[in-house]
Design an enzyme around this catalytic site. Structure first.
Site, PDB file in Angstrom:
ATOM      1  N   THR B  13       0.824  -1.210   0.000  1.00 47.01           N
ATOM      2  CA  THR B  13       0.000   0.000   0.000  1.00 47.01           C
ATOM      3  C   THR B  13       0.856   1.258   0.000  1.00 47.01           C
ATOM      4  OG1 THR B  13      -1.212  -1.288   1.643  1.00 47.01           O
ATOM      5  CG2 THR B  13      -2.118   0.850   1.047  1.00 47.01           C
ATOM      6  N   ARG B  45       8.211  -9.881  -3.755  1.00 46.90           N
ATOM      7  CA  ARG B  45       8.369 -11.325  -3.532  1.00 46.90           C
ATOM      8  C   ARG B  45       7.998 -12.131  -4.763  1.00 46.90           C
ATOM      9  NH1 ARG B  45       6.591 -12.745   2.664  1.00 46.90           N
ATOM     10  NH2 ARG B  45       7.519 -10.836   3.437  1.00 46.90           N
ATOM     11  N   GLU B 128      10.594   9.424   8.974  1.00 42.97           N
ATOM     12  CA  GLU B 128       9.420  10.203   9.402  1.00 42.97           C
ATOM     13  C   GLU B 128       8.162   9.350   9.432  1.00 42.97           C
ATOM     14  OE1 GLU B 128       7.510  12.543  11.012  1.00 42.97           O
ATOM     15  OE2 GLU B 128       8.805  14.045  10.101  1.00 42.97           O
ATOM     16  N   GLY B 133       1.936   8.050  10.791  1.00 43.06           N
ATOM     17  CA  GLY B 133       1.611   8.132   9.363  1.00 43.06           C
ATOM     18  C   GLY B 133       1.854   9.476   8.711  1.00 43.06           C
ATOM     19  N   GLY B 186     -11.512  -2.880   7.569  1.00 41.53           N
ATOM     20  CA  GLY B 186     -10.100  -2.758   7.219  1.00 41.53           C
ATOM     21  C   GLY B 186      -9.311  -1.835   8.139  1.00 41.53           C
ATOM     22  N   LYS B 204       6.198   3.367  18.912  1.00 43.77           N
ATOM     23  CA  LYS B 204       6.164   4.760  18.450  1.00 43.77           C
ATOM     24  C   LYS B 204       6.600   5.719  19.553  1.00 43.77           C
ATOM     25  CE  LYS B 204       2.684   3.700  14.966  1.00 43.77           C
ATOM     26  NZ  LYS B 204       1.233   3.476  14.770  1.00 43.77           N
TER      27      LYS B 204
END
Lengths: 424, 424
Positions: B13, B45, B128, B133, B186, B204
């Site tokens: 993604t 892969r 970063e 995100g 999702g 984080k």
């Protein structure tokens, strides 16, 4: 370890904040930049007022003393105003001194010209503190949205008006009551004109547009409305509709044209910008890939603004070490193409008074229909022979709005007191 | 104009978001950096799954093809996991390739070690995208708070758990109902363990602590509690007290010791962090001069994360042009001194069940008194022979809390189901 000497032009609230931070955080600055920073000389108007600083910093009333001091590598301009700040900065850059400034009026009006002088002379010119005090918004747009397409920057960028609006909304006060209190508490100056008319916010939006879209606007390119004619009745009516009124600067790409405006805007109560209260500022940046981001902090005050000045000073310092001064703070440059009025579309809040005689409402509805506009919500209250009407329209273009406002203005029996954009 | 070629390790993604942004915003990237960027080769892969990208980017299953390509100056690692990412990155840096990664587990565990390898080899290592995100929080702390003393970083840094908590709070759902819906939409993976146990947030917070305080913590240094044992009854009880429960990471300087913890925290309803909903993230940075600042945006997703990756890529690109690669992304380094348990003080929310027989409440009150703790609010509800007690205490230290929890655990007739910090 390298020693880097600074000069200060001006030693007011922000200047003394800079002095304090350089001293208090010397170890961390040394750790991060590898340099010891010292404020060698400060230019002041009257030496007698600043004797408490004289132990650590030499004071002068003569600009040339800083200009001609070869030891001083970075000069921080905190005098404000266009003249002589512009001439001082130009001369300093031409003498190969790096400059950091918090001067929003100057950068909004002459930013690109001064950046070009800096670049020609291989010097840095940085001005993070010119917009939204302690919020590191310019550096963030320049460094963190480089590869994204910014489509909108909107924000609450004036702390004085946000304080006044917060009090009007939370205490039910009139504009004048809230202004008087803001002045008493030091959140508004004794002459608040630049703040309350939206001019201060407009200058900041010009600088934000430089970074977001690469374009240079003139203040004449921007429709600016302040809060000085805002009615408390409209604040309360907006609340009844579920909105908070904020003085919002909007800079937006519309079909690749740029649209910048400052004015009161109705913001839905649960929107993040509606929760920014009192003297706080917030800037929302929307970009194609990253979506909505929001940056929030104190918009003014000596130490928050000094922190932004220091972020510039430490960046210039790192550049001195690396020998990389002279790159533009913002090197995104695009021609300014104004957005078409027909493309700029918002719902509007309209506040009107009608003489309460038969047929008035029909006339207003007819005017709306004539410009192809329609109501989303409407309320009517009576006050003797006068009817107060508050409307939230469906989305309409600025072109439609202007035609409608002209029609209303030409009718003696209908009076429009407010036309504000509605977000959401 | 200079051409800079990139290699990608992984094309999921985020990787495909990077490809899309490099292509779509090529003009702006060229304008700002003076360079044309091209993704030359991507390691995948299975070649068959990625044929749609083959027209513009060469695909390979052989890492050496990227490692040995002298044209490739920047490699973006988006495989995730510690191995072989760590070995790949080390080898790349030793071969003088700049590296950008979004790999939070790796950076939290081996960040300083890898940064040292980068520095020795005059290469950049930037990350970063490893935290929050699309929010440019690491670069902001490194560049904009250099000269300020950061005293606290706290935030909602896991989108999955924030989505689940938002649904529990707004829909009145149980944890398992909300998790099932998050998985369907999702927002949660089929194995959500790392998210819901707080481990992802803890990694984080380790990286945020590196930037805020210069310290390197191990995950074992952090008390981590997730939301997987959170009761909907406590969400509702917190709401009745005026709070929203969020999974909050807190990294705080307490008497110059560092305290980092991840767990459910009660946040007052009108606090900016309480309004961060669904998959959004927010990080609040508090520093001595600048005060409270807040940064808000999407915490995950292909394009928001790709934007952070691109901000690193363009920074590395500018460094290539200037010949300044090899400076540390974060060059603030301090020894880690843990804060003393006696110094870490919060009010706590305690949720208990007691057998409803005479003298139980007296026993509980006596336990509190024994550790010198006291109630601020208390409610009791009955459920047959069981009494549910919810308490908000006055501020107490972690030392007091631990003594109290041991006393409660040793008493068969009192059962404690939650002990959460309370903010504000």
């Amino acid at each position: 370890m390298k020693n880097i000497k600074l000069g200060l032009l001006g030693l007011g609230t922000v200047g003394s904040g800079v002095l304090q931070m350089v001293r208090q955080n010397a170890d961390k600055i040394l750790d991060v930049t590898g340099c010891k920073l010292t404020v060698k000389t400060a230019l002041v108007r009257n030496l007698d007022n600043y004797t408490k600083y004289a132990a650590e910093t030499s004071l002068t009333t003569d600009f040339d003393e800083i200009l001609n001091d070869d030891e001083i590598k970075i000069v921080v301009e905190l005098m404000g105003g266009i003249h002589p700040a512009k001439e001082y900065i130009t001369t300093l850059l031409k003498n190969h001194k790096n400059v950091v400034t918090a001067n929003k009026d100057l950068i909004a009006s002459y930013g690109p010209e001064l950046m070009a002088v800096a670049h020609e002379n291989h010097c840095d010119l940085m001005f993070e503190a010119s917009v939204a005090g302690g919020i590191p918004i310019l550096r963030t747009i320049a460094n963190s949205f480089t590869a994204d397409k910014v489509t909108e920057v909107k924000g609450i960028v004036n702390g004085t008006t946000n304080y006044i609006l917060t009090q009007m909304s939370q205490q039910g006060w009139s504009y004048h009551q809230a202004l008087a209190q803001a002045q008493q508490l030091g959140f508004a100056e004794s002459d608040p004109t630049n703040d309350v008319t939206g001019k201060d916010a407009a200058y900041k939006m010009i600088i934000l547009s430089q970074f977001a879209f690469g374009t240079q606007l003139d203040i004449k390119d921007i429709a600016v409305e302040g809060i000085d004619r805002l009615n408390d009745a409209d604040v309360q009516q907006a609340a009844a509709f579920g909105y908070v009124i904020k003085l919002l600067g909007i800079a937006k790409l519309v079909n690749n044209g740029v649209f910048v405006e400052v004015g009161p805007v109705l913001i839905p109560r649960d929107h993040p910008l509606a929760t920014i209260n009192n003297e706080f500022n917030a800037v929302m940046v929307t970009a194609q890939a990253v979506g909505d981001t929001l940056f929030y902090g104190r918009g003014a005050g000596g130490l928050p603004t000094a922190n932004s000045v220091l972020s510039d000073i430490t960046t210039v310092t790192k550049n001195i070490i690396l020998g990389t001064n002279g790159n533009l703070f913002n090197n995104y440059q695009q021609p300014y193409i104004p957005a078409k009025l027909a493309d700029i579309k918002y719902p509007y809040y309209l506040s009107l008074t009608l003489q309460d005689v038969p047929g008035q409402m029909l006339k207003l509805t007819q005017m709306m229909t004539d410009v192809n506009a329609s109501f989303r919500e409407i309320t009517q209250t009576k006050d003797g022979k006068i009817a107060h009407i508050a409307i939230i329209t469906h989305r309409m273009s600025k072109e439609q709005l202007q035609t409608l406002l002209t029609k209303v203005a030409n009718d003696q029996s209908i009076n429009l007191s407010a036309a504000y954009k509605v977000m959401g």
